[in-house]
Design a protein around this motif. Structure first.
Motif, short mmCIF file in Angstrom:
data_model
loop_
_atom_site.label_atom_id
_atom_site.label_comp_id
_atom_site.label_asym_id
_atom_site.label_seq_id
_atom_site.Cartn_x
_atom_site.Cartn_y
_atom_site.Cartn_z
N GLN A 1 0.81 -1.22 0.00
CA GLN A 1 0.00 0.00 0.00
C GLN A 1 0.85 1.27 0.00
O GLN A 1 0.48 2.28 -0.59
CB GLN A 1 -0.99 -0.01 1.17
N LYS A 2 1.99 1.18 0.65
CA LYS A 2 2.92 2.33 0.65
C LYS A 2 3.39 2.62 -0.77
O LYS A 2 3.47 3.77 -1.19
CB LYS A 2 4.16 2.00 1.49
N SER B 1 0.53 4.06 -2.95
CA SER B 1 0.22 5.48 -2.73
C SER B 1 1.36 6.37 -3.22
O SER B 1 1.11 7.48 -3.69
CB SER B 1 -0.16 5.75 -1.27
N GLN C 1 0.75 6.73 -6.92
CA GLN C 1 -0.38 7.65 -7.11
C GLN C 1 0.08 9.10 -6.97
O GLN C 1 -0.21 9.96 -7.79
CB GLN C 1 -1.49 7.41 -6.07
N ARG C 2 0.81 9.32 -5.90
CA ARG C 2 1.24 10.68 -5.57
C ARG C 2 2.20 11.23 -6.63
O ARG C 2 2.02 12.34 -7.11
CB ARG C 2 1.92 10.63 -4.19
#
Ligand code: ADP
Ligand code: ASP
Ligand code: MG
Length: 439
Positions: free
Chosen positions: A350-351, A354, A357-358
């Motif tokens: 998940q890290k 994200s 995504q960022r």
């Protein structure tokens, strides 16, 4: 003429195996420099001395009694010494080892004793000089191999010697602490010694009559490879070929020294030649098939990805920031896929997502797990058209769903992604189409 001969653990597991090794070495005067591994398995359920040493040291490290375990290791050597009727004792060596274990000399020191002691036995058996590898093979403070210093010291040392035994697997840091290579590392020592003496050949003696087209645990009795290039083997070794340590190629490759893989139990077999380049056609279009299970594919989509400068870098940065190395990176027009090791990736999934995504702002991210990668490698693929198409159709016939197929820029490597479940069947299908049907 000089040859370096490295013998693997199974070649040195018992007195009987030592005798085979002795006659191989005595058969040719050129076999002057010997690199032994630690005694390996005598039979299928047996334990390698290296593994016994790790387990024994683990007890020592936790302050537990390890005497019985160390005694068991000592017996492995005594069985060999007595079987060969050698006039020697390892009592003093074992006293030192016991003392050093109590003082917590380290896991690497512990494991290295397997080769150290076997080297001592081998030197007495052959009447050769013994060289402690800690005095000639060096590592940098960061744990990487110090090729320059090693080559300087080792070549000077060996220059004046007619023959010697140099144990595999370990060396030392500048301060003298022992450090090992990764598992299977005696292959690297052999290669380093071959380079230092400018050997004509590096013979690597094991328990198979050469490198097989694929893993014998997947295909029964696969065909043998007669000649393979360093480059082909490097690709295959990286993808899981376990016959020779993947880093063993570098030292000899710089010098153009060929490696000959041979079988201690069938010494007249010609084995496999690993060479820099060859005009010899391989028997089949492909040279080898290797593969590994346990990957995740992170599939990233973004319209017009290709025209966005820095997109790939941003994606990869998300992995780098989380300390994850990627294995493979196929890309399409608007998609790129990053293959990572599942066990490394899962905790940080998940890290990473994200971060992607960022930084990269993709349209979509898909993750698929439990995948396997298979590498089909061969110098003959460059000139043969339609190799990928043949792989496609072989896998389709076997009802295997191809998750990804990617041709490396060297044109001698095609990587295929399938599910873990389909792994063995995919290898069988590829082997059949390129090898079985061409016999
Ligand atoms: P050693 O102890 O001599 O270093 P290894 O166990 O490291 O030997 O390597 C030899 C073993 O590699 C063989 O016994 C065989 O089971 C295994 N192996 C896996 N893939 C292949 C392959 N493609 N060709 C030959 N051997 C293979
Ligand atoms: N004995 C070591 C190991 O088991 C090194 C080697 O066999 O090459 O990994
Ligand atoms: Mg090995």
């Amino acid at each position: 003429m000089a040859k370096v001969v490295k013998f693997g653990g199974s070649s040195l597991a018992s007195a009987e195996q030592f005798e085979k090794v002795g006659s191989i070495i005595r058969a040719e005067e050129e076999r002057r420099f010997v690199v032994p591994s630690a005694p390996g398995k005598r039979y299928k359920e047996d334990t390698k001395v290296t593994d016994m040493l790790y387990a024994c040291y683990d007890l020592a490290e936790h302050g537990k009694d390890f005497k019985a375990q160390l005694e068991e290791i000592k017996q492995r050597y005594e069985e060999i010494i007595n079987g060969l009727k050698l006039n020697m004792s390892l009592d003093e060596e074992f006293k030192t080892i016991e003392k050093n274990f109590k003082e917590k000399a380290g896991k690497d020191y512990a494991a290295s004793r397997g080769e150290f002691l076997n080297g001592k036995v081998m030197a007495v058996y052959l009447g050769f000089d013994f060289i402690d590898s800690a005095t000639v093979i060096f590592f940098n403070d960061d744990g990487s191999f110090d090729a320059e210093k090693t080559n300087k010291v080792l070549s000077k040392k060996l220059e004046k010697m007619d023959n010697a035994v140099i144990p595999g697997f370990y060396g030392s840091y500048a301060d003298g602490r022992v450090k090992t290579f990764s598992r299977g590392g005696s292959d690297i020592t052999g290669s380093i010694v071959a380079k230092a003496i400018h050997a004509d050949v590096y013979e690597n003696w094991t328990d198979v009559s050469g490198i097989l087209v694929t893993d014998p645990r997947i295909i029964e009795n696969p065909q043998k490879i007669d000649t393979i290039t360093y480059l082909e083997l490097r690709e295959l070794a990286y993808m899981g070929f376990s016959v020779l340590h993947e880093d063993a190629i570098f030292p000899v490759r710089q010098e153009g020294i060929p490696i000959n893989i041979r079988n201690t139990n069938a010494p007249s077999d010609s084995g496999t030649w690993i060479v820099g380049s060859t005009g010899q056609k391989s028997k089949f279009i492909i040279t080898g098939i290797a593969g590994k299970k346990g990957f995740c594919a992170v599939n990233i989509e973004k319209d017009m990805m290709n025209s966005e400068i820095g997109f790939g870098r941003k994606v990869l940065q998300a992995f780098e920031e989380n300390d994850i190395s990627f294995e493979h990176l196929p890309s399409g027009i608007d998609t790129m896929t990053v293959f990572v090791h599942q066990d490394e990736f899962m905790d940080k999934e998940q890290k990473v997502v994200s971060a992607i995504q960022r930084m990269a702002k993709p349209d979509k991210i898909d993750i698929e797990s439990d995948l396997a990668l298979i590498a089909v490698v061969g110098r003959g693929m460059k000139s043969a058209r339609g190799t990928a198409a043949r792989i496609f159709s072989a896998l389709a016939h076997a009802h295997i769903n191809i998750k990804m197929i990617d041709q490396g820029s060297s044109e001698m490597n095609i990587i295929i992604g399938v599910t873990n479940e389909d792994f063995e069947n995919a290898i069988k299908a590829i082997y059949n189409i390129f090898v079985e049907t061409c016999l």
